[in-house]
Design an enzyme around this catalytic site. Structure first.
Site, PDB file in Angstrom:
ATOM      1  N   ALA A  44       0.722  -1.269  -0.178  1.00  0.00           N
ATOM      2  CA  ALA A  44       0.106   0.082   0.012  1.00  0.00           C
ATOM      3  C   ALA A  44       0.891   1.128  -0.085  1.00  0.00           C
ATOM      4  O   ALA A  44       2.096   1.284   0.525  1.00  0.00           O
ATOM      5  CB  ALA A  44      -0.829  -0.042   1.214  1.00  0.00           C
ATOM      6  N   GLY A  49       0.578  -5.012   0.948  1.00  0.00           N
ATOM      7  CA  GLY A  49      -0.545  -5.184  -0.097  1.00  0.00           C
ATOM      8  C   GLY A  49      -0.409  -5.849  -1.451  1.00  0.00           C
ATOM      9  O   GLY A  49      -1.299  -6.410  -2.403  1.00  0.00           O
ATOM     10  N   GLU A  56      -0.867  -9.380  -0.815  1.00  0.00           N
ATOM     11  CA  GLU A  56      -2.068  -9.772  -0.537  1.00  0.00           C
ATOM     12  C   GLU A  56      -2.932  -9.593  -1.979  1.00  0.00           C
ATOM     13  O   GLU A  56      -3.751 -10.469  -2.276  1.00  0.00           O
ATOM     14  CB  GLU A  56      -2.766  -8.503   0.318  1.00  0.00           C
ATOM     15  CG  GLU A  56      -2.143  -8.776   1.589  1.00  0.00           C
ATOM     16  CD  GLU A  56      -2.439  -7.667   2.716  1.00  0.00           C
ATOM     17  OE1 GLU A  56      -2.238  -6.812   2.122  1.00  0.00           O
ATOM     18  OE2 GLU A  56      -3.214  -7.890   3.689  1.00  0.00           O
ATOM     19  N   GLU A 114       4.312  -5.304   7.189  1.00  0.00           N
ATOM     20  CA  GLU A 114       3.468  -4.367   8.015  1.00  0.00           C
ATOM     21  C   GLU A 114       3.927  -4.099   9.311  1.00  0.00           C
ATOM     22  O   GLU A 114       3.931  -3.108   9.953  1.00  0.00           O
ATOM     23  CB  GLU A 114       1.878  -4.735   7.651  1.00  0.00           C
ATOM     24  CG  GLU A 114       1.309  -4.792   6.257  1.00  0.00           C
ATOM     25  CD  GLU A 114       1.632  -5.884   5.607  1.00  0.00           C
ATOM     26  OE1 GLU A 114       2.312  -6.832   5.835  1.00  0.00           O
ATOM     27  OE2 GLU A 114       0.869  -6.101   4.752  1.00  0.00           O
TER      28      GLU A 114
HETATM   29  N1  COA Z   1       4.507   3.197  -0.440  1.00  0.00           N
HETATM   30  C1  COA Z   1       4.946   4.510  -0.823  1.00  0.00           C
HETATM   31  N2  COA Z   1       6.170   4.551  -1.501  1.00  0.00           N
HETATM   32  C2  COA Z   1       6.951   3.496  -1.565  1.00  0.00           C
HETATM   33  C3  COA Z   1       6.619   2.191  -1.229  1.00  0.00           C
HETATM   34  C4  COA Z   1       5.369   2.224  -0.572  1.00  0.00           C
HETATM   35  N3  COA Z   1       4.862   1.018  -0.204  1.00  0.00           N
HETATM   36  N4  COA Z   1       7.559   1.447  -1.461  1.00  0.00           N
HETATM   37  C5  COA Z   1       8.483   2.204  -2.069  1.00  0.00           C
HETATM   38  N5  COA Z   1       8.068   3.507  -2.099  1.00  0.00           N
HETATM   39  C6  COA Z   1       8.604   4.668  -2.952  1.00  0.00           C
HETATM   40  C7  COA Z   1      10.104   5.141  -1.932  1.00  0.00           C
HETATM   41  O1  COA Z   1       9.511   6.100  -1.065  1.00  0.00           O
HETATM   42  C8  COA Z   1      10.859   5.822  -3.020  1.00  0.00           C
HETATM   43  O2  COA Z   1      10.305   7.098  -3.205  1.00  0.00           O
HETATM   44  P1  COA Z   1      11.212   8.352  -3.457  1.00  0.00           P
HETATM   45  O3  COA Z   1      11.994   7.986  -4.613  1.00  0.00           O
HETATM   46  O4  COA Z   1      10.104   9.583  -3.723  1.00  0.00           O
HETATM   47  O5  COA Z   1      11.842   8.335  -2.197  1.00  0.00           O
HETATM   48  C9  COA Z   1      10.579   5.096  -4.314  1.00  0.00           C
HETATM   49  O6  COA Z   1       9.394   4.336  -3.943  1.00  0.00           O
HETATM   50  C10 COA Z   1      11.832   4.049  -4.495  1.00  0.00           C
HETATM   51  O7  COA Z   1      12.016   3.220  -3.092  1.00  0.00           O
HETATM   52  P2  COA Z   1      13.137   2.764  -2.509  1.00  0.00           P
HETATM   53  O8  COA Z   1      13.175   2.219  -1.266  1.00  0.00           O
HETATM   54  O9  COA Z   1      14.379   3.961  -3.000  1.00  0.00           O
HETATM   55  O10 COA Z   1      13.490   1.441  -3.450  1.00  0.00           O
HETATM   56  P3  COA Z   1      14.503   0.317  -3.247  1.00  0.00           P
HETATM   57  O11 COA Z   1      14.319  -0.523  -4.687  1.00  0.00           O
HETATM   58  O12 COA Z   1      15.706   0.627  -2.797  1.00  0.00           O
HETATM   59  O13 COA Z   1      13.549  -0.550  -2.272  1.00  0.00           O
HETATM   60  C11 COA Z   1      11.590  -1.679  -1.132  1.00  0.00           C
HETATM   61  C12 COA Z   1      12.065  -1.306  -2.361  1.00  0.00           C
HETATM   62  C13 COA Z   1      10.291  -1.983  -1.977  1.00  0.00           C
HETATM   63  C14 COA Z   1      12.368  -2.578  -0.487  1.00  0.00           C
HETATM   64  C15 COA Z   1      11.576  -0.510  -0.434  1.00  0.00           C
HETATM   65  O14 COA Z   1      10.961   0.766  -1.012  1.00  0.00           O
HETATM   66  C16 COA Z   1      10.410  -0.572   0.724  1.00  0.00           C
HETATM   67  O15 COA Z   1      10.713  -1.230   1.836  1.00  0.00           O
HETATM   68  N6  COA Z   1       9.140  -0.180   0.586  1.00  0.00           N
HETATM   69  C17 COA Z   1       8.032  -0.166   1.610  1.00  0.00           C
HETATM   70  C18 COA Z   1       7.572  -1.876   1.769  1.00  0.00           C
HETATM   71  C19 COA Z   1       6.375  -1.731   2.809  1.00  0.00           C
HETATM   72  O16 COA Z   1       6.598  -1.652   3.738  1.00  0.00           O
HETATM   73  N7  COA Z   1       5.302  -2.278   2.154  1.00  0.00           N
HETATM   74  C20 COA Z   1       4.231  -2.494   3.086  1.00  0.00           C
HETATM   75  C21 COA Z   1       3.406  -1.509   3.147  1.00  0.00           C
HETATM   76  S1  COA Z   1       2.048  -1.530   4.336  1.00  0.00           S
END
Ligand code: COA
Length: 260
Positions: A67, A111, A114, A134
């Site tokens: 999400a 999500g 999911e 989460e």
């Molecule tokens: N919601 C909003 N933005 C997200 C996102 C999410 N779930 N996942 C990634 N992004 C955004 C980052 O904030 C970043 O934005 P920015 O460039 O404006 O700073 C962009 O996507 C790239 O993310 P980044 O973390 O730099 O990429 P990465 O390839 O190094 O890592 C992930 C990828 C998916 C491992 C990492 O982004 C992450 O842990 N995301 C959250 C996952 C999460 O907790 N999901 C459950 C949500 S309830």
């Protein structure tokens, strides 16, 4: 290729490929993506030229990274509840009358996991990573993860993923049954489409009934489920597709199903 602001829609014969196109945000699901996904499912539901759907993420980093965290960061419980009412894409794909395949090209988190759990078959790149992170944010899965994950991987593995927030690689996901098939990333699209085309050549009537019957296994007690299976089985005998499928077998020719 057509689509909407956040989705790309392609057709490969009777297979529709829906690509969530927010690679700069790792395909995070915001309200717009969720609404556009529901809209594309609606648009394709009664389109007889589409027999199988494939959902994937744009680029090679993420299927869906969860999400959109920015979107819910400041929400109150009431605001969050309001955002979660109405039709939910996770449930829509699970109940969809056509097979829906998740083509998991990268991070499949929260999500995103999911959404994949709502799909019927999960085909992943060997570079994909899965998790329900989460708890790292002080919340829990809210898109069906606590219910669908244990039904797919068992209670223990579901607890392990949901309580640890740990990410697992594609090989591990395959081992525990979270991914159904894993391909080298370079082959993912071709191999997934090959699989989807194979399904699309089958009877749409049979696919709809078979999906409904297998889904019932997660919802009904065994006796009711077996009864439901029998009812669908005998109902299939009323279809043109059953007549065509059996005739084609006896005449040693490929069947041409009409979906009636
Ligand atoms: N919601 C909003 N933005 C997200 C996102 C999410 N779930 N996942 C990634 N992004 C955004 C980052 O904030 C970043 O934005 P920015 O460039 O404006 O700073 C962009 O996507 C790239 O993310 P980044 O973390 O730099 O990429 P990465 O390839 O190094 O890592 C992930 C990828 C998916 C491992 C990492 O982004 C992450 O842990 N995301 C959250 C996952 C999460 O907790 N999901 C459950 C949500 S309830």
């Amino acid at each position: 290729m057509s689509g909407s602001e956040t989705l790309l829609l392609e057709h490969d014969g009777a297979v529709a490929i829906v690509t969530i196109n927010r690679p700069e945000k790792r395909t995070a699901l915001n309200a717009q993506v969720r609404a556009e996904l529901v809209a594309v499912l609606d648009a394709l539901r009664d389109d007889a030229s589409v027999r199988v759907l494939v959902i994937t993420g744009a680029g090679d980093r993420a299927f869906v990274a969860g999400a959109d965290i920015g979107e819910f960061a400041e929400r109150t419980p009431l605001e969050q509840r309001a955002a979660m009412t109405g039709r939910r894409v996770f449930d829509e794909v699970a109940a969809y009358p056509k097979p829906v395949v998740a083509m998991i090209n990268g991070f499949c988190l929260g999500g995103g996991c999911e959404l994949a759990l709502g799909c019927d078959v999960r085909i992943a790149a060997d570079t994909a990573r899965f998790g329900q992170p989460e708890v790292n944010l002080g919340i829990i899965p809210g898109g069906g993860g606590t219910q669908r994950l244990p039904r797919i991987v068992g209670m223990g593995q579901a607890m392990r993923l949901v309580l640890s927030g740990e990410l697992i690689d594609a090989a591990e996901a395959l081992r525990i049954g979270l991914a159904d098939v894993v391909h080298p990333a370079a082959d993912l699209r071709a191999r997934t489409l090959e699989f989807a085309r194979g399904m699309a050549a089958k009877s749409p009537v049979a696919l709809r009934m078979a999906k409904s019957a297998v889904r019932a296994a997660a919802e009904m007690p065994l006796g009711a489920g077996l009864h439901y299976e029998t009812e669908l089985f005998v109902t299939a005998f009323a279809s043109d597709d059953k007549r065509e499928g059996v005739a084609a077998f006896l005449e040693k020719r490929p069947a041409e199903f009409t979906g009636r």
